[in-house]
Design a protein around this motif. Structure first.
Motif, PDB file in Angstrom:
ATOM      1  N   UNK A  65       0.653  -1.297   0.125  1.00 40.95           N
ATOM      2  CA  UNK A  65      -0.326  -0.002  -0.382  1.00 40.95           C
ATOM      3  C   UNK A  65       0.996   1.023   0.156  1.00 40.95           C
ATOM      4  N   UNK A  66       2.025   1.380   0.397  1.00 39.81           N
ATOM      5  CA  UNK A  66       2.900   2.359   0.551  1.00 39.81           C
ATOM      6  C   UNK A  66       3.678   2.724  -0.626  1.00 39.81           C
ATOM      7  N   UNK A  67       3.398   2.013  -2.121  1.00 40.55           N
ATOM      8  CA  UNK A  67       3.539   1.831  -3.446  1.00 40.55           C
ATOM      9  C   UNK A  67       2.084   2.590  -3.629  1.00 40.55           C
ATOM     10  N   UNK A  68       2.769   4.320  -4.359  1.00 36.13           N
ATOM     11  CA  UNK A  68       1.757   5.258  -4.990  1.00 36.13           C
ATOM     12  C   UNK A  68       1.291   4.743  -6.701  1.00 36.13           C
ATOM     13  N   UNK A  69       0.669   5.396  -7.112  1.00 32.41           N
ATOM     14  CA  UNK A  69       0.517   4.621  -8.651  1.00 32.41           C
ATOM     15  C   UNK A  69       1.263   5.508  -9.747  1.00 32.41           C
ATOM     16  N   UNK A  70       1.592   6.704  -9.457  1.00 33.97           N
ATOM     17  CA  UNK A  70       2.817   7.339 -10.326  1.00 33.97           C
ATOM     18  C   UNK A  70       3.889   6.767 -10.138  1.00 33.97           C
ATOM     19  N   UNK A  71       4.236   6.026  -8.755  1.00 36.75           N
ATOM     20  CA  UNK A  71       5.780   5.806  -8.139  1.00 36.75           C
ATOM     21  C   UNK A  71       6.062   4.550  -9.211  1.00 36.75           C
TER      22      UNK A  71
END
Length: 205
Positions: A65-71
């Motif tokens: 969950x700590x990975x954002x869509x942009x990253x």
């Protein structure tokens, strides 16, 4: 991830002496590299894990969950470039040339040593002799499963040679000296500059 960031974040969570900075950064870099490789294999190239036949179709953004869509978008784009794929293929070819593949998990030789130290302590408590843990012992334990099986015949033969050289040491027929120890003699090759086989990378050996 910058080394300064790694050290700063670690110190905000744990009380670590400055003398351990290099060790902490080395371990963190290995974990970070392994994590990125896992993301690439499972969720970018969608390769199945060795332990299961089906590939993973899960959404990495839900699992981590700590990975954002942009990253994640930038990560996938970087992993799909021709330059990265060429580098990845080169690394895979080098791995194929590895005569003695290990079975170690992320813990590497450190985890193997802790396992052997635990066995040694249990032996001492039961009144049995517990020989000193040698580099060759770590090398062997890192390449066998719980049934003492290796991944190929080359590794089996290397283990036999290590055991033979150990017998020569016990009989006084071979005296390890400096870089020429049991493992080096058994494998028949010198150490690569900056690397020592059968030793935890941050052990200081």
């Amino acid at each position: 991830m910058a080394e300064s960031d790694t050290w700063t974040r670690t110190c905000t969570i744990f009380d670590v002496p400055l003398s351990k900075k290099t060790q902490v950064i080395t371990i963190a870099n290995k974990i970070w590299t392994n994590f990125k490789s896992k993301l690439t294999s499972l969720y970018v190239y969608k390769k199945p894990l060795k332990k299961r036949k089906r590939r993973s179709d899960a959404d990495p953004l839900k699992k981590y969950e700590y990975i954002t869509p942009e990253v994640w978008k930038r990560f996938k784009a970087m992993r799909m470039t021709k330059e990265f794929q060429a580098s990845s293929e080169l690394a895979a070819e080098r791995q194929k040339k590895n005569k003695y593949p290990h079975r170690m998990s992320r813990g590497g030789y450190r985890k193997v040593r802790l396992k052997l130290e635990k066995k040694s302590l249990e032996a001492k408590k039961s009144g049995k002799s517990a020989p000193k843990i040698r580099r060759g012992d770590l090398w062997i334990e890192g390449r066998v499963n719980k049934n003492r099986e290796c991944l190929n015949s080359e590794t089996d033969a290397a283990i036999e040679r290590i055991n033979l050289v150990n017998e020569q040491v016990a009989k006084g027929e071979f005296l390890p000296s400096g870089k020429v120890d049991v493992l080096t003699k058994a494998l028949g090759t010198d150490e690569h500059y900056g690397r020592v086989r059968g030793v935890w990378g941050s052990s200081g050996a």
